[in-house]
Every structure is written in C-alpha cells, then in structure tokens.
Scaffold this motif. Structure first.
Motif, PDB file in Angstrom:
ATOM      1  N   HIS A 184       0.785  -1.140   0.131  1.00 22.91           N
ATOM      2  CA  HIS A 184      -0.137   0.020  -0.067  1.00 22.91           C
ATOM      3  C   HIS A 184       0.786   1.259  -0.056  1.00 22.91           C
ATOM      4  CE1 HIS A 184      -3.017  -3.110   1.561  1.00 22.91           C
ATOM      5  NE2 HIS A 184      -3.580  -2.270   0.972  1.00 22.91           N
ATOM      6  N   ARG A 185       0.091   2.243  -0.648  1.00 26.01           N
ATOM      7  CA  ARG A 185       0.805   3.644  -0.587  1.00 26.01           C
ATOM      8  C   ARG A 185      -0.290   4.499  -0.004  1.00 26.01           C
ATOM      9  NH1 ARG A 185       2.851   5.900  -6.081  1.00 26.01           N
ATOM     10  NH2 ARG A 185       0.770   5.643  -6.582  1.00 26.01           N
ATOM     11  N   ILE A 186       0.085   5.381   1.002  1.00 24.43           N
ATOM     12  CA  ILE A 186      -0.929   6.486   1.640  1.00 24.43           C
ATOM     13  C   ILE A 186      -0.257   7.629   1.439  1.00 24.43           C
ATOM     14  CG2 ILE A 186      -1.638   6.987   3.953  1.00 24.43           C
ATOM     15  CD1 ILE A 186      -0.576   4.159   4.944  1.00 24.43           C
ATOM     16  N   ARG A 187      -1.610   8.531   0.906  1.00 26.39           N
ATOM     17  CA  ARG A 187      -1.127   9.803   0.743  1.00 26.39           C
ATOM     18  C   ARG A 187      -1.981  10.769   1.635  1.00 26.39           C
ATOM     19  NH1 ARG A 187       1.435  10.496  -4.706  1.00 26.39           N
ATOM     20  NH2 ARG A 187       1.083   8.692  -5.917  1.00 26.39           N
ATOM     21  N   ALA A 188      -1.449  11.926   1.848  1.00 24.00           N
ATOM     22  CA  ALA A 188      -2.465  13.073   2.762  1.00 24.00           C
ATOM     23  C   ALA A 188      -1.531  14.391   2.625  1.00 24.00           C
ATOM     24  CB  ALA A 188      -2.402  12.363   4.217  1.00 24.00           C
ATOM     25  N   GLY A 189      -2.196  15.222   3.007  1.00 23.20           N
ATOM     26  CA  GLY A 189      -1.594  16.568   3.217  1.00 23.20           C
ATOM     27  C   GLY A 189      -1.852  17.462   2.237  1.00 23.20           C
ATOM     28  N   SER A 190      -1.055  18.584   2.408  1.00 25.05           N
ATOM     29  CA  SER A 190      -1.221  19.882   1.370  1.00 25.05           C
ATOM     30  C   SER A 190      -0.558  19.513  -0.087  1.00 25.05           C
ATOM     31  CB  SER A 190      -0.827  21.224   1.960  1.00 25.05           C
ATOM     32  OG  SER A 190      -0.604  22.048   0.720  1.00 25.05           O
ATOM     33  N   PRO A 191      -1.169  19.475  -1.178  1.00 25.58           N
ATOM     34  CA  PRO A 191      -0.391  19.359  -2.255  1.00 25.58           C
ATOM     35  C   PRO A 191       0.578  20.431  -2.539  1.00 25.58           C
ATOM     36  CG  PRO A 191      -2.809  19.169  -2.762  1.00 25.58           C
ATOM     37  CD  PRO A 191      -2.689  19.843  -1.320  1.00 25.58           C
ATOM     38  N   GLN A 192       0.345  21.899  -2.056  1.00 22.65           N
ATOM     39  CA  GLN A 192       1.243  22.776  -2.295  1.00 22.65           C
ATOM     40  C   GLN A 192       2.285  22.632  -1.186  1.00 22.65           C
ATOM     41  OE1 GLN A 192      -2.278  23.551  -2.125  1.00 22.65           O
ATOM     42  NE2 GLN A 192      -2.161  23.449  -4.459  1.00 22.65           N
ATOM     43  N   GLY A 193       2.271  21.656  -0.022  1.00 30.60           N
ATOM     44  CA  GLY A 193       3.214  21.601   0.641  1.00 30.60           C
ATOM     45  C   GLY A 193       4.872  20.955   0.420  1.00 30.60           C
ATOM     46  N   SER A 194       5.701  21.140   1.235  1.00 28.45           N
ATOM     47  CA  SER A 194       6.844  20.329   0.971  1.00 28.45           C
ATOM     48  C   SER A 194       6.517  18.535   1.099  1.00 28.45           C
ATOM     49  CB  SER A 194       7.925  20.580   2.093  1.00 28.45           C
ATOM     50  OG  SER A 194       8.097  22.073   1.956  1.00 28.45           O
ATOM     51  N   ARG A 195       7.335  18.003   0.417  1.00 25.70           N
ATOM     52  CA  ARG A 195       6.814  16.568   0.272  1.00 25.70           C
ATOM     53  C   ARG A 195       7.894  15.552   1.076  1.00 25.70           C
ATOM     54  NH1 ARG A 195       7.019  19.542  -4.004  1.00 25.70           N
ATOM     55  NH2 ARG A 195       9.363  18.933  -4.531  1.00 25.70           N
ATOM     56  N   LEU A 196       7.189  14.735   1.852  1.00 23.48           N
ATOM     57  CA  LEU A 196       8.016  13.637   2.799  1.00 23.48           C
ATOM     58  C   LEU A 196       7.309  12.369   2.247  1.00 23.48           C
ATOM     59  CD1 LEU A 196       9.822  13.245   5.185  1.00 23.48           C
ATOM     60  CD2 LEU A 196       7.929  12.977   6.397  1.00 23.48           C
ATOM     61  N   LEU A 197       8.517  11.502   1.900  1.00 24.82           N
ATOM     62  CA  LEU A 197       8.226  10.266   1.367  1.00 24.82           C
ATOM     63  C   LEU A 197       9.019   9.330   2.818  1.00 24.82           C
ATOM     64  CD1 LEU A 197       7.583   8.045  -0.484  1.00 24.82           C
ATOM     65  CD2 LEU A 197      10.190   8.063  -1.176  1.00 24.82           C
ATOM     66  N   LEU A 198       8.145   8.458   3.547  1.00 26.51           N
ATOM     67  CA  LEU A 198       8.127   7.674   4.519  1.00 26.51           C
ATOM     68  C   LEU A 198       8.003   6.065   4.178  1.00 26.51           C
ATOM     69  CD1 LEU A 198       8.519   7.588   7.603  1.00 26.51           C
ATOM     70  CD2 LEU A 198       6.266   8.059   7.686  1.00 26.51           C
ATOM     71  N   THR A 199       9.121   5.109   4.750  1.00 25.95           N
ATOM     72  CA  THR A 199       8.718   3.782   4.322  1.00 25.95           C
ATOM     73  C   THR A 199       9.368   2.911   5.663  1.00 25.95           C
ATOM     74  OG1 THR A 199      11.061   3.724   3.624  1.00 25.95           O
ATOM     75  CG2 THR A 199       9.375   3.890   1.730  1.00 25.95           C
ATOM     76  N   GLY A 200       8.777   1.859   5.724  1.00 28.64           N
ATOM     77  CA  GLY A 200       9.068   0.777   6.783  1.00 28.64           C
ATOM     78  C   GLY A 200       9.185  -0.537   6.217  1.00 28.64           C
ATOM     79  N   GLY A 201       9.688  -1.483   7.064  1.00 34.67           N
ATOM     80  CA  GLY A 201       9.493  -2.733   6.566  1.00 34.67           C
ATOM     81  C   GLY A 201      10.127  -3.354   5.321  1.00 34.67           C
ATOM     82  N   VAL A 202      11.320  -2.619   4.893  1.00 33.24           N
ATOM     83  CA  VAL A 202      12.113  -3.175   3.578  1.00 33.24           C
ATOM     84  C   VAL A 202      12.533  -4.373   4.223  1.00 33.24           C
ATOM     85  CG1 VAL A 202      14.063  -2.125   4.401  1.00 33.24           C
ATOM     86  CG2 VAL A 202      13.706  -2.607   1.842  1.00 33.24           C
ATOM     87  N   HIS A 203      13.026  -4.769   5.437  1.00 32.51           N
ATOM     88  CA  HIS A 203      13.571  -5.835   6.246  1.00 32.51           C
ATOM     89  C   HIS A 203      12.415  -6.302   6.961  1.00 32.51           C
ATOM     90  CE1 HIS A 203      17.837  -4.399   5.575  1.00 32.51           C
ATOM     91  NE2 HIS A 203      17.632  -5.195   4.641  1.00 32.51           N
ATOM     92  N   GLY A 204      11.966  -7.734   6.713  1.00 31.26           N
ATOM     93  CA  GLY A 204      10.752  -8.351   7.264  1.00 31.26           C
ATOM     94  C   GLY A 204      10.925  -8.494   8.816  1.00 31.26           C
ATOM     95  N   ASP A 205      12.076  -8.811   9.258  1.00 29.55           N
ATOM     96  CA  ASP A 205      12.393  -9.087  10.698  1.00 29.55           C
ATOM     97  C   ASP A 205      12.556  -7.814  11.517  1.00 29.55           C
ATOM     98  OD1 ASP A 205      14.631  -8.446   9.601  1.00 29.55           O
ATOM     99  OD2 ASP A 205      15.690  -9.960  10.637  1.00 29.55           O
ATOM    100  N   GLU A 206      12.130  -6.275  11.040  1.00 28.93           N
ATOM    101  CA  GLU A 206      12.030  -5.321  11.532  1.00 28.93           C
ATOM    102  C   GLU A 206      10.873  -4.627  11.499  1.00 28.93           C
ATOM    103  OE1 GLU A 206      15.264  -3.048   9.757  1.00 28.93           O
ATOM    104  OE2 GLU A 206      16.937  -4.796   9.777  1.00 28.93           O
ATOM    105  N   PRO A 207       9.978  -5.227  12.568  1.00 26.51           N
ATOM    106  CA  PRO A 207       8.492  -4.749  12.421  1.00 26.51           C
ATOM    107  C   PRO A 207       8.305  -3.547  13.064  1.00 26.51           C
ATOM    108  CG  PRO A 207       8.894  -6.494  14.185  1.00 26.51           C
ATOM    109  CD  PRO A 207      10.194  -6.421  13.310  1.00 26.51           C
ATOM    110  N   ALA A 208       9.300  -2.855  13.874  1.00 29.24           N
ATOM    111  CA  ALA A 208       9.234  -1.783  14.467  1.00 29.24           C
ATOM    112  C   ALA A 208       8.972  -0.507  13.428  1.00 29.24           C
ATOM    113  CB  ALA A 208      10.223  -1.345  15.380  1.00 29.24           C
ATOM    114  N   GLY A 209       9.479  -0.620  12.372  1.00 27.19           N
ATOM    115  CA  GLY A 209       9.429   0.587  11.312  1.00 27.19           C
ATOM    116  C   GLY A 209       7.954   0.446  10.672  1.00 27.19           C
TER     117      GLY A 209
END
Length: 245
Positions: A35-60
C-alpha cells in the motif's frame, strides 16, 4: 513462521481512508498487497516515508502506521506525505530479513529482478520529495542511531539525536567502519552505490534522506515510539527550513 498478521496491517491501512487519507495498492507480492498512503497539502513540501524493507524489523512498520494514524494531522497544512508502511510483506509475515525468494530487498535496487523493488520503482516514477525517511532496526545495536545524506545543507541529525536522547539511549558504536558525521549520525555514503533503498531514493527522488535505526532488543512499543520521536524532530527542523526559518 512468526504468526505475525499482515492482514492486521491491511485492515489498519484500509481504515485510514475514513480519516481522509488516500489509500492505494501499488501492487501485490505473493498475494499480499503493498500500500501507498497519501495525505497533506498538495502545495506543501513533500516527505516520503517507508518501513518494513526488512521483514524481521516490524518496528518500522508499526512506527509508520502509527504516525499516519495518530501523528500526521498537525503537519498536514505544511507537508504532503507519501507513506509505504510495509515494503516487504512476505518477509514481515515470515519474520525474515529477506523476501519470500531469499533476496535482501535493501541490497537489490541496482536491478529490477526483485518484485518489491519493481513495485517501488514504479511507484516512485515521477516522484520528487524534499525528504525521505526509512525506518529500520539493528539487532546488534544498544541504542538509537541514524544515517543521513547528503552532507550539504543543514544537517538534521544532531536535532534528531538530541530529541531521542530525552527518551532513550544513543548507540555508542553502530559497528560502522567510518567515523560518524556527528554523535550517533553516519553518512549515507556514495560508496554504497544505489543498491539500497535510501541511496536509490536519494539519487533520483529526494533532496535528502535519513535512515533511523532502533535496537531490536528494545520492546516493540519502545522501538516504534522512538522512531516517532525521531521523525517528529526531523519534521520540526525541516519544516522550519522549508518555511525559511
């Protein structure tokens, strides 16, 4: 198998649509939606955020989900967020660093042979973020540490370390061969090439990037909470800079 439920992750992501978030499925891996989740102002600065690229790291995964569920609202007028909470769903379910085929997704971005990599590359096509954060864990660490790139511009690392230290310990030695840029902060080095997610994104899709690392030996609740403290500190510094402060 760990017994970890990806279906629970899916339910939480799908519930975000009722909170005004835009939820999209960018593809599936062995029947598991990414899934990809989007939210926020289209005119705002843009932040990309990810977690779980390693499956044994659930805290991300947990940190990204909780940020989108609970922490995002104060920033929505200033920042446009894109979050992919679980890059490697099969690894997450199985509790393995690698994906279902035994590939380390975070060492595979120099080719298109890995399905999770293909999905992310397609999802990032045309994307240009002001900043990128990837949430990880380290089973050898004793405290929080991070990577940051590039060197130019005002570093966010010291502010993140100071904020985290109010709650938790900073790792005295990450095992990195290179010297830290500052206490607890290491460079996303050009010598890494583009095989990892963060250097790949930094090369073509973001002006700056951070990797946050929490020690696996901490309880999951604490690991996820510290990731959120670090992200909040980075956002406070970045939004001040983006606003010209």
């Amino acid at each position: 198998m760990t017994g970890r439920s990806y279906r629970q992750v899916v339910r939480r992501v799908e519930a975000l649509a009722s909170q005004g978030r835009t939820v999209e499925t960018i593809g599936t891996v062995e029947g598991h939606p990414v899934h990809r989740i989007r939210a926020g102002s289209p005119q705002g600065s843009r932040l990309l955020l990810t977690g779980g690229v390693h499956g044994d790291e659930p805290a991300g995964v947990e940190a990204v989900l909780r940020f989108v569920e609970e922490d995002m609202d104060p920033w929505l007028g200033q920042v446009a967020f894109t979050a992919i909470p679980c890059v490697n769903p099969v690894g997450y379910v199985c509790g393995t660093r690698e994906n279902g085929a035994g590939a380390d997704v975070n060492r595979s971005f120099e080719s298109d042979d890995v399905p999770e990599v293909r999905l992310l590359k397609e999802a990032l096509e045309g994307c240009r973020a002001d900043a990128f954060v990837d949430c990880h864990e380290d089973w050898e660490a004793d405290g929080f540490y991070m990577y940051e790139g590039p060197r130019q511009g005002r570093a966010v690392g010291p502010a993140v370390i100071a904020a985290v230290e109010e709650r938790a310990s900073i790792d005295p030695d990450s095992g990195e061969e290179s010297e830290p840029m500052s206490r607890g902060v290491y460079e996303i080095s050009p010598s890494w090439g583009r095989q990892g997610l963060a250097p790949y994104v930094l090369h073509g899709h973001a002006a700056r990037a951070c990797i946050f690392e929490t020690p696996t030996k901490w309880p999951l609740e604490e690991r996820a909470a510290v990731h959120r403290v670090a992200l909040d500190a980075a956002l406070r510094r970045w939004t001040g800079e983006w606003a010209g402060g």
